[in-house]
Design a protein around this motif. Structure first.
Motif, PDB file in Angstrom:
ATOM      1  N   HIS A  50       0.795  -1.231   0.000  1.00  0.00           N
ATOM      2  CA  HIS A  50       0.000   0.000   0.000  1.00  0.00           C
ATOM      3  C   HIS A  50       0.827   1.280   0.000  1.00  0.00           C
ATOM      4  O   HIS A  50       0.293   2.346  -0.301  1.00  0.00           O
ATOM      5  N   GLY A  51       2.098   1.199   0.381  1.00  0.00           N
ATOM      6  CA  GLY A  51       2.944   2.380   0.499  1.00  0.00           C
ATOM      7  C   GLY A  51       2.750   3.043   1.848  1.00  0.00           C
ATOM      8  O   GLY A  51       1.742   2.833   2.524  1.00  0.00           O
ATOM      9  N   ALA A  52       3.723   3.853   2.234  1.00  0.00           N
ATOM     10  CA  ALA A  52       3.698   4.489   3.551  1.00  0.00           C
ATOM     11  C   ALA A  52       2.519   5.433   3.705  1.00  0.00           C
ATOM     12  O   ALA A  52       1.978   5.593   4.798  1.00  0.00           O
ATOM     13  N   VAL A  53       2.110   6.073   2.624  1.00  0.00           N
ATOM     14  CA  VAL A  53       0.979   6.992   2.683  1.00  0.00           C
ATOM     15  C   VAL A  53      -0.274   6.226   2.271  1.00  0.00           C
ATOM     16  O   VAL A  53      -0.648   6.174   1.103  1.00  0.00           O
ATOM     17  N   SER A  54      -0.864   5.578   3.257  1.00  0.00           N
ATOM     18  CA  SER A  54      -2.066   4.783   3.025  1.00  0.00           C
ATOM     19  C   SER A  54      -2.827   4.622   4.333  1.00  0.00           C
ATOM     20  O   SER A  54      -2.252   4.734   5.413  1.00  0.00           O
ATOM     21  N   GLU A  55      -4.115   4.377   4.214  1.00  0.00           N
ATOM     22  CA  GLU A  55      -4.922   4.150   5.407  1.00  0.00           C
ATOM     23  C   GLU A  55      -4.490   2.883   6.132  1.00  0.00           C
ATOM     24  O   GLU A  55      -4.544   2.818   7.357  1.00  0.00           O
ATOM     25  N   ILE A  90      -0.429   9.765  11.847  1.00  0.00           N
ATOM     26  CA  ILE A  90      -0.420  10.606  10.648  1.00  0.00           C
ATOM     27  C   ILE A  90       0.692  10.122   9.727  1.00  0.00           C
ATOM     28  O   ILE A  90       1.835   9.963  10.154  1.00  0.00           O
ATOM     29  N   THR A  91       0.357   9.935   8.451  1.00  0.00           N
ATOM     30  CA  THR A  91       1.363   9.659   7.435  1.00  0.00           C
ATOM     31  C   THR A  91       0.884  10.317   6.149  1.00  0.00           C
ATOM     32  O   THR A  91      -0.278  10.185   5.765  1.00  0.00           O
ATOM     33  N   GLY A  92       1.749  11.091   5.512  1.00  0.00           N
ATOM     34  CA  GLY A  92       1.275  11.803   4.334  1.00  0.00           C
ATOM     35  C   GLY A  92       2.388  12.417   3.518  1.00  0.00           C
ATOM     36  O   GLY A  92       3.569  12.223   3.788  1.00  0.00           O
ATOM     37  N   ILE A  93       1.964  13.168   2.506  1.00  0.00           N
ATOM     38  CA  ILE A  93       2.889  13.839   1.609  1.00  0.00           C
ATOM     39  C   ILE A  93       2.701  15.344   1.808  1.00  0.00           C
ATOM     40  O   ILE A  93       1.754  15.933   1.288  1.00  0.00           O
ATOM     41  N   ALA A  94       3.578  15.929   2.606  1.00  0.00           N
ATOM     42  CA  ALA A  94       3.474  17.354   2.904  1.00  0.00           C
ATOM     43  C   ALA A  94       3.966  18.211   1.738  1.00  0.00           C
ATOM     44  O   ALA A  94       3.560  19.352   1.591  1.00  0.00           O
ATOM     45  N   GLY A  95       4.853  17.648   0.930  1.00  0.00           N
ATOM     46  CA  GLY A  95       5.361  18.377  -0.209  1.00  0.00           C
ATOM     47  C   GLY A  95       6.724  18.998   0.082  1.00  0.00           C
ATOM     48  O   GLY A  95       7.240  18.865   1.185  1.00  0.00           O
ATOM     49  N   GLU A 115       0.651  15.759  -3.513  1.00  0.00           N
ATOM     50  CA  GLU A 115       0.995  16.612  -2.376  1.00  0.00           C
ATOM     51  C   GLU A 115      -0.291  16.991  -1.637  1.00  0.00           C
ATOM     52  O   GLU A 115      -1.311  17.296  -2.252  1.00  0.00           O
ATOM     53  N   GLY A 116      -0.215  16.939  -0.326  1.00  0.00           N
ATOM     54  CA  GLY A 116      -1.371  17.283   0.484  1.00  0.00           C
ATOM     55  C   GLY A 116      -2.237  16.110   0.884  1.00  0.00           C
ATOM     56  O   GLY A 116      -3.177  16.275   1.657  1.00  0.00           O
ATOM     57  N   ARG A 117      -1.930  14.904   0.398  1.00  0.00           N
ATOM     58  CA  ARG A 117      -2.678  13.712   0.826  1.00  0.00           C
ATOM     59  C   ARG A 117      -2.113  13.247   2.157  1.00  0.00           C
ATOM     60  O   ARG A 117      -0.923  12.979   2.282  1.00  0.00           O
ATOM     61  N   VAL A 118      -2.975  13.140   3.150  1.00  0.00           N
ATOM     62  CA  VAL A 118      -2.551  12.707   4.474  1.00  0.00           C
ATOM     63  C   VAL A 118      -3.540  11.660   4.977  1.00  0.00           C
ATOM     64  O   VAL A 118      -4.755  11.842   4.893  1.00  0.00           O
ATOM     65  N   CYS A 119      -2.986  10.561   5.484  1.00  0.00           N
ATOM     66  CA  CYS A 119      -3.790   9.481   6.043  1.00  0.00           C
ATOM     67  C   CYS A 119      -3.666   9.495   7.560  1.00  0.00           C
ATOM     68  O   CYS A 119      -2.567   9.714   8.092  1.00  0.00           O
ATOM     69  N   PHE A 120      -4.775   9.281   8.210  1.00  0.00           N
ATOM     70  CA  PHE A 120      -4.854   9.323   9.670  1.00  0.00           C
ATOM     71  C   PHE A 120      -5.383   7.998  10.194  1.00  0.00           C
ATOM     72  O   PHE A 120      -6.231   7.366   9.565  1.00  0.00           O
ATOM     73  N   GLY A 121      -4.900   7.613  11.357  1.00  0.00           N
ATOM     74  CA  GLY A 121      -5.445   6.464  12.066  1.00  0.00           C
ATOM     75  C   GLY A 121      -5.841   6.899  13.464  1.00  0.00           C
ATOM     76  O   GLY A 121      -5.208   7.788  14.044  1.00  0.00           O
ATOM     77  N   LEU A 122      -6.889   6.281  13.981  1.00  0.00           N
ATOM     78  CA  LEU A 122      -7.336   6.558  15.340  1.00  0.00           C
ATOM     79  C   LEU A 122      -7.614   5.220  16.006  1.00  0.00           C
ATOM     80  O   LEU A 122      -8.450   4.451  15.538  1.00  0.00           O
ATOM     81  N   VAL A 154      -7.373  12.477   4.046  1.00  0.00           N
ATOM     82  CA  VAL A 154      -7.806  13.842   3.786  1.00  0.00           C
ATOM     83  C   VAL A 154      -6.895  14.415   2.707  1.00  0.00           C
ATOM     84  O   VAL A 154      -5.673  14.292   2.783  1.00  0.00           O
ATOM     85  N   GLU A 155      -7.517  15.014   1.715  1.00  0.00           N
ATOM     86  CA  GLU A 155      -6.782  15.673   0.633  1.00  0.00           C
ATOM     87  C   GLU A 155      -6.739  17.171   0.956  1.00  0.00           C
ATOM     88  O   GLU A 155      -7.703  17.891   0.700  1.00  0.00           O
ATOM     89  N   PHE A 156      -5.651  17.636   1.535  1.00  0.00           N
ATOM     90  CA  PHE A 156      -5.526  19.047   1.868  1.00  0.00           C
ATOM     91  C   PHE A 156      -5.157  19.882   0.638  1.00  0.00           C
ATOM     92  O   PHE A 156      -5.366  21.088   0.624  1.00  0.00           O
TER      93      PHE A 156
END
Length: 157
Positions: A68-73, A95-100, A109-116, A128-130
């Protein structure tokens, strides 16, 4: 809910918090610990920027990263569960994402995956697509979203 209110809600619920952060580099735990007295509800923060750190510190499976890659749910969910299992916390956010700058056609850029992760409950994950706001603004938005996730988990249902 302010960070102070979030911490008070955790205190009243008897809940310790842990964080697992990649692209925010510790900004969430820094926001939590900025408040005096937060040590009674903030257990620890994991900053796992590399894939190796995600595996070593949080138990993220190599197969999950490869598939899935590091930036994934999927990775965000494993990060949150790993933080919960490797701490005294009953509540963990990841939190894992692509801040740019940059990104790709498939992971912009701006895609961030969150876990709770909440003890004894299924892990939740979301993306979330920021957008391409610039590195600093993506990181700030991700921090704020993670704090909102923690607040929602502590709010009465």
């Amino acid at each position: 809910m302010t960070v102070t209110e979030l911490l008070q809600a955790a205190r009243e619920a008897g809940v310790m918090i842990a964080t697992a952060e990649s692209c925010t580099g510790g900004m969430v735990v820094a926001a939590l610990t900025e408040v005096p007295g937060s040590s009674d509800v903030v257990d620890r923060g994991f900053v796992t920027y590399s894939n190796a750190a995600k595996q070593d510190m949080l138990g993220v499976q190599p197969g999950t990263l490869a598939t899935h890659g590091a930036v994934s749910e999927d990775v965000a969910a494993e990060m949150a569960m790993g933080a919960l299992m490797r701490s005294q916390a009953r509540l963990a956010v990841s939190i894992t994402g692509i801040a740019g700058p940059g990104g790709s056609e498939f992971k912009p850029e701006g895609r961030v995956c969150f876990g709770l992760a909440v003890k004894d409950q299924p892990v939740q994950a979301e993306t979330v697509e920021f957008g391409a706001l610039g590195r600093a603004k993506v990181r700030e938005a991700a921090r704020d979203h993670a704090l909102a996730l923690l607040a929602s988990a502590l709010s009465p249902r």
